[in-house]
Design an enzyme around this catalytic site. Structure first.
Site, PDB file in Angstrom:
ATOM      1  N   LYS A  63      -4.892   2.116  -8.451  1.00  0.00           N
ATOM      2  CA  LYS A  63      -4.192   1.033  -7.746  1.00  0.00           C
ATOM      3  C   LYS A  63      -2.689   1.209  -7.947  1.00  0.00           C
ATOM      4  O   LYS A  63      -2.212   1.301  -9.088  1.00  0.00           O
ATOM      5  CB  LYS A  63      -4.672  -0.294  -8.328  1.00  0.00           C
ATOM      6  CG  LYS A  63      -4.520  -1.478  -7.422  1.00  0.00           C
ATOM      7  CD  LYS A  63      -5.249  -2.659  -8.054  1.00  0.00           C
ATOM      8  CE  LYS A  63      -5.098  -3.898  -7.247  1.00  0.00           C
ATOM      9  NZ  LYS A  63      -5.559  -5.081  -7.989  1.00  0.00           N
TER      10      LYS A  63
HETATM   11  C1  E4P Z   1      -6.639  -7.771  -6.529  1.00  0.00           C
HETATM   12  O1  E4P Z   1      -6.625  -6.647  -6.151  1.00  0.00           O
HETATM   13  C2  E4P Z   1      -5.399  -8.561  -6.688  1.00  0.00           C
HETATM   14  O2  E4P Z   1      -4.646  -8.082  -7.756  1.00  0.00           O
HETATM   15  C3  E4P Z   1      -5.777 -10.009  -6.876  1.00  0.00           C
HETATM   16  O3  E4P Z   1      -6.672 -10.372  -5.845  1.00  0.00           O
HETATM   17  C4  E4P Z   1      -4.591 -10.948  -6.921  1.00  0.00           C
HETATM   18  O4  E4P Z   1      -5.081 -12.266  -6.942  1.00  0.00           O
HETATM   19  P1  E4P Z   1      -4.174 -13.521  -7.352  1.00  0.00           P
HETATM   20  O5  E4P Z   1      -3.117 -13.699  -6.322  1.00  0.00           O
HETATM   21  O6  E4P Z   1      -5.137 -14.674  -7.361  1.00  0.00           O
HETATM   22  O7  E4P Z   1      -3.607 -13.229  -8.710  1.00  0.00           O
END
Ligand code: E4P
Length: 218
Positions: free
Chosen positions: A87
């Site tokens: 990622k």
């Molecule tokens: C996943 O890939 C993301 O990092 C995550 O969905 C972010 O979510 P949040 O905005 O609730 O922290």
């Protein structure tokens, strides 16, 4: 449509796997910190455990922000297990790294995407997934769903193979709207997936069926 569970909590991942509806997992540094995992070795061991719990892709996020460091860290993360997806944040060096990983057959998830322009760059760089953050856009009184619709349309115009992974999901409604708009994947907390179960007429109907079944057996 693929369902990824958005957590680093092993109990929740196992519950999602046991439900039989989960195709993968996404994590981020905040979710890892929430589990109290400390130290590089422990963090990597945790990714390995998660990767062994699911058959599908598991996103592990780099914390480096410069090209060479992102590449080194990403290669190390990818080596943890065959289903680890690196990622990478939507920054200039991140785009360069996405392109490098794509050419070297390392799967990627481009994160922190808040505009269709950023999503276009991620696709051009060959990202496997692009993660637009719906909830965080809603939080500033814009409509996160509009972004999902725009990216799905934009990618369809050119046949980009990057999959739209709707992230920052806050409710079951986000999930159903993503499905209607054609997002390839949603990554959601387990609570929002379980929220899809709820309907008062189901509860009422089941109570009546069970009561009538009891009558015909007494
Ligand atoms: C996943 O890939 C993301 O990092 C995550 O969905 C972010 O979510 P949040 O905005 O609730 O922290």
């Amino acid at each position: 449509m693929k369902f990824f569970v958005d957590t680093a909590n092993l109990e929740q991942i196992q519950e999602a796997v046991d439900l039989g509806i989960i195709d993968g997992v996404t994590t981020n540094p905040s979710l890892m910190a929430k589990e109290g995992i400390k130290g590089e070795a422990a963090i990597r061991a945790h990714y390995k455990t998660i990767a062994e719990m699911v058959e599908g892709d598991v996103s592990a996020e780099v914390i480096s922000t410069e090209f060479k460091d992102i590449v080194k860290e990403g290669e190390e993360l990818a080596a943890i297990a065959p289903n680890i997806v690196v990622k990478v944040p939507m920054i200039k060096d991140g785009v360069k790294a996405l392109s490098h990983f794509s050419k070297n057959d390392i799967k990627t998830n481009c994160t922190l995407v808040f505009s269709s322009g950023q999503a276009l760059l991620a696709a051009k760089a060959g990202a496997t997934y692009v993660s637009p953050f719906i909830g965080r856009i809603d939080d500033i009184s814009w409509d996160g769903m509009d972004l999902i619709e725009d990216i799905v349309d934009m990618y369809a115009n050119y046949g980009f193979i990057t999959e739209v992974l709707a992230a920052s999901i806050r409710s079951p409604l986000h999930i159903t709207k993503c499905a209607l708009m054609g997002a390839d994947v949603v990554t959601s907390p387990l609570s929002a997936f379980l929220g899809l179960l709820n309907h008062p007429l189901t509860d009422k109907g089941l109570a009546k069926f069970l009561a009538d079944a009891k009558k015909s057996r007494s």
